[in-house]
Design a protein around this motif. Structure first.
Motif, short mmCIF file in Angstrom:
data_model
loop_
_atom_site.label_atom_id
_atom_site.label_comp_id
_atom_site.label_asym_id
_atom_site.label_seq_id
_atom_site.Cartn_x
_atom_site.Cartn_y
_atom_site.Cartn_z
N LYS A 238 0.83 -1.21 0.00
CA LYS A 238 0.00 0.00 0.00
C LYS A 238 0.86 1.25 0.00
O LYS A 238 0.57 2.22 -0.69
N SER A 239 1.94 1.23 0.77
CA SER A 239 2.83 2.39 0.83
C SER A 239 3.51 2.65 -0.50
O SER A 239 3.61 3.79 -0.96
N VAL A 240 3.97 1.59 -1.15
CA VAL A 240 4.61 1.73 -2.46
C VAL A 240 3.62 2.26 -3.48
O VAL A 240 3.94 3.15 -4.28
N MET A 241 2.40 1.77 -3.47
CA MET A 241 1.38 2.24 -4.40
C MET A 241 1.07 3.71 -4.17
O MET A 241 0.94 4.49 -5.11
N LEU A 242 0.94 4.12 -2.92
CA LEU A 242 0.64 5.51 -2.59
C LEU A 242 1.78 6.42 -3.04
O LEU A 242 1.55 7.47 -3.65
N LEU A 243 3.02 6.04 -2.77
CA LEU A 243 4.16 6.84 -3.19
C LEU A 243 4.24 6.94 -4.71
O LEU A 243 4.58 7.99 -5.25
N SER A 244 3.91 5.87 -5.42
CA SER A 244 3.91 5.89 -6.88
C SER A 244 2.85 6.86 -7.40
O SER A 244 3.10 7.62 -8.34
N MET A 245 1.67 6.85 -6.80
CA MET A 245 0.60 7.76 -7.24
C MET A 245 0.99 9.21 -6.94
O MET A 245 0.77 10.09 -7.76
N LEU A 246 1.60 9.47 -5.80
CA LEU A 246 2.04 10.82 -5.47
C LEU A 246 3.11 11.29 -6.43
O LEU A 246 3.12 12.44 -6.85
N ARG A 247 3.99 10.41 -6.82
CA ARG A 247 5.06 10.76 -7.77
C ARG A 247 4.45 11.14 -9.12
O ARG A 247 4.89 12.08 -9.75
N LEU A 248 3.43 10.40 -9.57
CA LEU A 248 2.78 10.73 -10.83
C LEU A 248 2.14 12.11 -10.78
O LEU A 248 2.24 12.90 -11.71
N VAL A 249 1.48 12.43 -9.67
CA VAL A 249 0.86 13.74 -9.52
C VAL A 249 1.92 14.82 -9.41
O VAL A 249 1.82 15.89 -9.99
N TRP A 250 2.97 14.55 -8.66
CA TRP A 250 4.01 15.53 -8.41
C TRP A 250 4.76 15.93 -9.68
O TRP A 250 5.13 17.08 -9.84
N THR A 251 4.97 14.99 -10.60
CA THR A 251 5.81 15.26 -11.76
C THR A 251 5.01 15.64 -13.01
O THR A 251 5.59 15.77 -14.07
N ARG A 252 3.72 15.81 -12.88
CA ARG A 252 2.93 16.18 -14.05
C ARG A 252 3.36 17.56 -14.54
O ARG A 252 3.45 18.50 -13.78
N ASP A 253 3.61 17.67 -15.84
CA ASP A 253 3.99 18.94 -16.43
C ASP A 253 2.77 19.71 -16.89
O ASP A 253 1.77 19.13 -17.32
N THR A 254 2.87 21.02 -16.80
CA THR A 254 1.85 21.90 -17.34
C THR A 254 2.45 22.56 -18.57
O THR A 254 3.57 23.09 -18.52
N ASN A 255 1.74 22.52 -19.67
CA ASN A 255 2.18 23.11 -20.92
C ASN A 255 1.27 24.27 -21.28
O ASN A 255 0.05 24.13 -21.23
N VAL A 256 1.87 25.40 -21.64
CA VAL A 256 1.11 26.57 -22.07
C VAL A 256 1.54 26.89 -23.50
O VAL A 256 2.73 27.04 -23.78
N PHE A 257 0.56 26.99 -24.40
CA PHE A 257 0.82 27.33 -25.79
C PHE A 257 0.17 28.67 -26.10
O PHE A 257 -1.01 28.87 -25.79
N ILE A 258 0.93 29.57 -26.70
CA ILE A 258 0.41 30.86 -27.13
C ILE A 258 0.64 30.94 -28.64
O ILE A 258 1.77 30.79 -29.11
N THR A 259 -0.44 31.13 -29.40
CA THR A 259 -0.36 31.17 -30.86
C THR A 259 -0.87 32.52 -31.36
O THR A 259 -1.89 33.01 -30.89
N ASN A 260 -0.16 33.09 -32.31
CA ASN A 260 -0.60 34.34 -32.92
C ASN A 260 -1.60 34.01 -34.03
O ASN A 260 -1.23 33.55 -35.10
N ASP A 261 -2.86 34.26 -33.75
CA ASP A 261 -3.94 34.06 -34.72
C ASP A 261 -4.72 35.37 -34.87
O ASP A 261 -5.94 35.37 -35.01
N LEU A 262 -3.99 36.50 -34.78
CA LEU A 262 -4.63 37.81 -34.86
C LEU A 262 -5.12 38.11 -36.27
O LEU A 262 -4.46 37.77 -37.25
N GLU A 263 -6.26 38.76 -36.35
CA GLU A 263 -6.77 39.21 -37.64
C GLU A 263 -5.88 40.36 -38.13
O GLU A 263 -5.31 41.10 -37.34
N GLY A 264 -5.76 40.50 -39.41
CA GLY A 264 -4.93 41.57 -39.96
C GLY A 264 -3.46 41.22 -40.02
O GLY A 264 -2.62 42.07 -40.32
N ARG A 265 -3.12 39.97 -39.68
CA ARG A 265 -1.74 39.48 -39.75
C ARG A 265 -0.77 40.34 -38.94
O ARG A 265 0.36 40.57 -39.34
N GLU A 266 -1.22 40.82 -37.79
CA GLU A 266 -0.39 41.65 -36.93
C GLU A 266 0.63 40.81 -36.17
O GLU A 266 0.39 39.65 -35.88
N VAL A 267 1.73 41.42 -35.84
CA VAL A 267 2.77 40.78 -35.03
C VAL A 267 2.32 40.84 -33.57
O VAL A 267 1.77 41.83 -33.11
#
Length: 77
Positions: free
Chosen positions: A6-35
């Motif tokens: 049980k302890s090993v399973m709990l630590l494994s689940m915590l490790r999965l939650v702890w190491t999850r990456d967050t990715n942020v994507f920003i895309t230029n989709d402005l009208e008028g082809r602005e920078v």
């Protein structure tokens, strides 16, 4: 189920939650082809200024940390 298993399973689940990456994507989709100028930073990190032309994107990734919080700010012009 033994306590050790049980302890090993709990630590494994915590490790999965702890190491999850967050990715942020920003895309230029402005009208008028602005920078799109972006600048993202936190109290600890400055990701610098980036110039995105039409359909270009910028990606930032960071790991989730539940003990310390980091707040990122991005400005768009």
């Amino acid at each position: 189920m033994p306590v050790l298993v049980k302890s090993v399973m709990l630590l494994s689940m915590l490790r999965l939650v702890w190491t999850r990456d967050t990715n942020v994507f920003i895309t230029n989709d402005l009208e008028g082809r602005e920078v799109l100028n972006i600048h993202c930073k936190s109290g600890d990190d400055d990701l610098g200024q980036h110039v995105l032309h039409i359909n270009q994107d910028f990606k930032m990734s960071f790991g989730t940390n539940y003990l310390w919080e980091t707040l990122f700010f991005c400005s768009f012009q």
